[in-house]
Design a protein around this motif. Sequence first.
Motif, PDB file in Angstrom:
ATOM      1  N   LEU A  14       0.799  -1.226   0.000  1.00 19.03           N
ATOM      2  CA  LEU A  14       0.000   0.000   0.000  1.00 19.03           C
ATOM      3  C   LEU A  14       0.834   1.279   0.000  1.00 19.03           C
ATOM      4  CD1 LEU A  14      -3.040  -0.799   2.323  1.00 19.03           C
ATOM      5  CD2 LEU A  14      -3.060  -0.323  -0.124  1.00 19.03           C
ATOM      6  N   ARG A  19      -1.304   7.495  -6.730  1.00 21.14           N
ATOM      7  CA  ARG A  19      -2.720   7.809  -6.599  1.00 21.14           C
ATOM      8  C   ARG A  19      -3.547   6.968  -7.555  1.00 21.14           C
ATOM      9  NH1 ARG A  19      -4.292  11.895  -3.541  1.00 21.14           N
ATOM     10  NH2 ARG A  19      -6.294  11.901  -4.605  1.00 21.14           N
ATOM     11  N   ASP A  86     -12.589   3.901  -2.030  1.00 21.65           N
ATOM     12  CA  ASP A  86     -11.208   4.278  -1.788  1.00 21.65           C
ATOM     13  C   ASP A  86     -10.740   3.679  -0.467  1.00 21.65           C
ATOM     14  OD1 ASP A  86     -11.246   5.758  -4.093  1.00 21.65           O
ATOM     15  OD2 ASP A  86     -11.640   7.664  -3.079  1.00 21.65           O
ATOM     16  N   LEU A  87      -9.688   2.879  -0.547  1.00 23.95           N
ATOM     17  CA  LEU A  87      -9.045   2.415   0.672  1.00 23.95           C
ATOM     18  C   LEU A  87      -8.234   3.555   1.270  1.00 23.95           C
ATOM     19  CD1 LEU A  87      -8.347   0.079   2.585  1.00 23.95           C
ATOM     20  CD2 LEU A  87      -6.438  -0.466   1.075  1.00 23.95           C
ATOM     21  N   SER A  88      -7.619   4.311   0.409  1.00 28.58           N
ATOM     22  CA  SER A  88      -6.864   5.511   0.771  1.00 28.58           C
ATOM     23  C   SER A  88      -6.731   6.328  -0.499  1.00 28.58           C
ATOM     24  CB  SER A  88      -5.487   5.128   1.330  1.00 28.58           C
ATOM     25  OG  SER A  88      -4.694   4.547   0.304  1.00 28.58           O
ATOM     26  N   ALA A  89      -5.885   7.340  -0.472  1.00 30.31           N
ATOM     27  CA  ALA A  89      -5.632   8.085  -1.702  1.00 30.31           C
ATOM     28  C   ALA A  89      -4.842   7.255  -2.696  1.00 30.31           C
ATOM     29  CB  ALA A  89      -4.859   9.364  -1.373  1.00 30.31           C
ATOM     30  N   ASN A  90      -4.374   6.076  -2.263  1.00 30.97           N
ATOM     31  CA  ASN A  90      -3.477   5.278  -3.087  1.00 30.97           C
ATOM     32  C   ASN A  90      -4.127   4.101  -3.790  1.00 30.97           C
ATOM     33  OD1 ASN A  90      -1.325   6.865  -2.108  1.00 30.97           O
ATOM     34  ND2 ASN A  90      -1.123   5.556  -0.311  1.00 30.97           N
ATOM     35  N   ASP A  92      -7.908   1.408  -4.487  1.00 27.85           N
ATOM     36  CA  ASP A  92      -9.320   1.044  -4.389  1.00 27.85           C
ATOM     37  C   ASP A  92      -9.445  -0.373  -3.863  1.00 27.85           C
ATOM     38  OD1 ASP A  92     -10.134   3.438  -5.406  1.00 27.85           O
ATOM     39  OD2 ASP A  92     -11.041   2.625  -7.230  1.00 27.85           O
TER      40      ASP A  92
END
Length: 198
Positions: A14, A19, A86-90, A92
């Motif tokens: 991760l 992005r 979104d798991l984070s900005a990084n 899905d």
Amino acid sequence: MKQLCLALVVAALLPLLARADDLSYSYIQAGYASSELDDLTFDGASVQGSVAFGTSNFYAVVNHESGSDGDFDMTQTSAGVGYHFDLSANADVFTELAYIANEVEYTGSSGYTSDDNGYRVTAGLRGMFSSSFEAILAVHYTDVNDFGSGYGGTLGAVIHFSPRWSLYGSYTSATRDDVFDDGNMDLKTTAAGVRFSF
């Protein structure tokens, strides 16, 4: 144990992801597919499509694979719905629930056909390592009655040449219990081809 190892790999990757803003859930792809089932290898083709439902996080997905090994033909078809967030900005996270149908046909002199249908539940991760390289990790559980049930995993990659055109590749391995001889069947599929996003 396999699922735990995959989860640890996902957690480790991760921080390395770029992005994921430009991940598309509307595309069609087609190419070569090869499936190994016990001692048989079915070489053929696959076609898959995914369509996002407007601006929501829901999407539909369909897949068809077919291949032959001598007098044996095998087809795998699935259709279902998915949801991503979104798991984070990084990256899905996505989940899918699909209807799945398997068929194996023997075309020799004493030809016969064996087919059945069931369902598959999938959970996975999509993320961009760079502006052109996407990685996909997924785990799934499949139950196709006479074709067995069991867990499996998929590792995939997409190389984006433009917002529209990409090359994809994937490897899926699954173990299913053999309802006929009380053993296990290993189903392994390798696929590669061209994707068009829209």
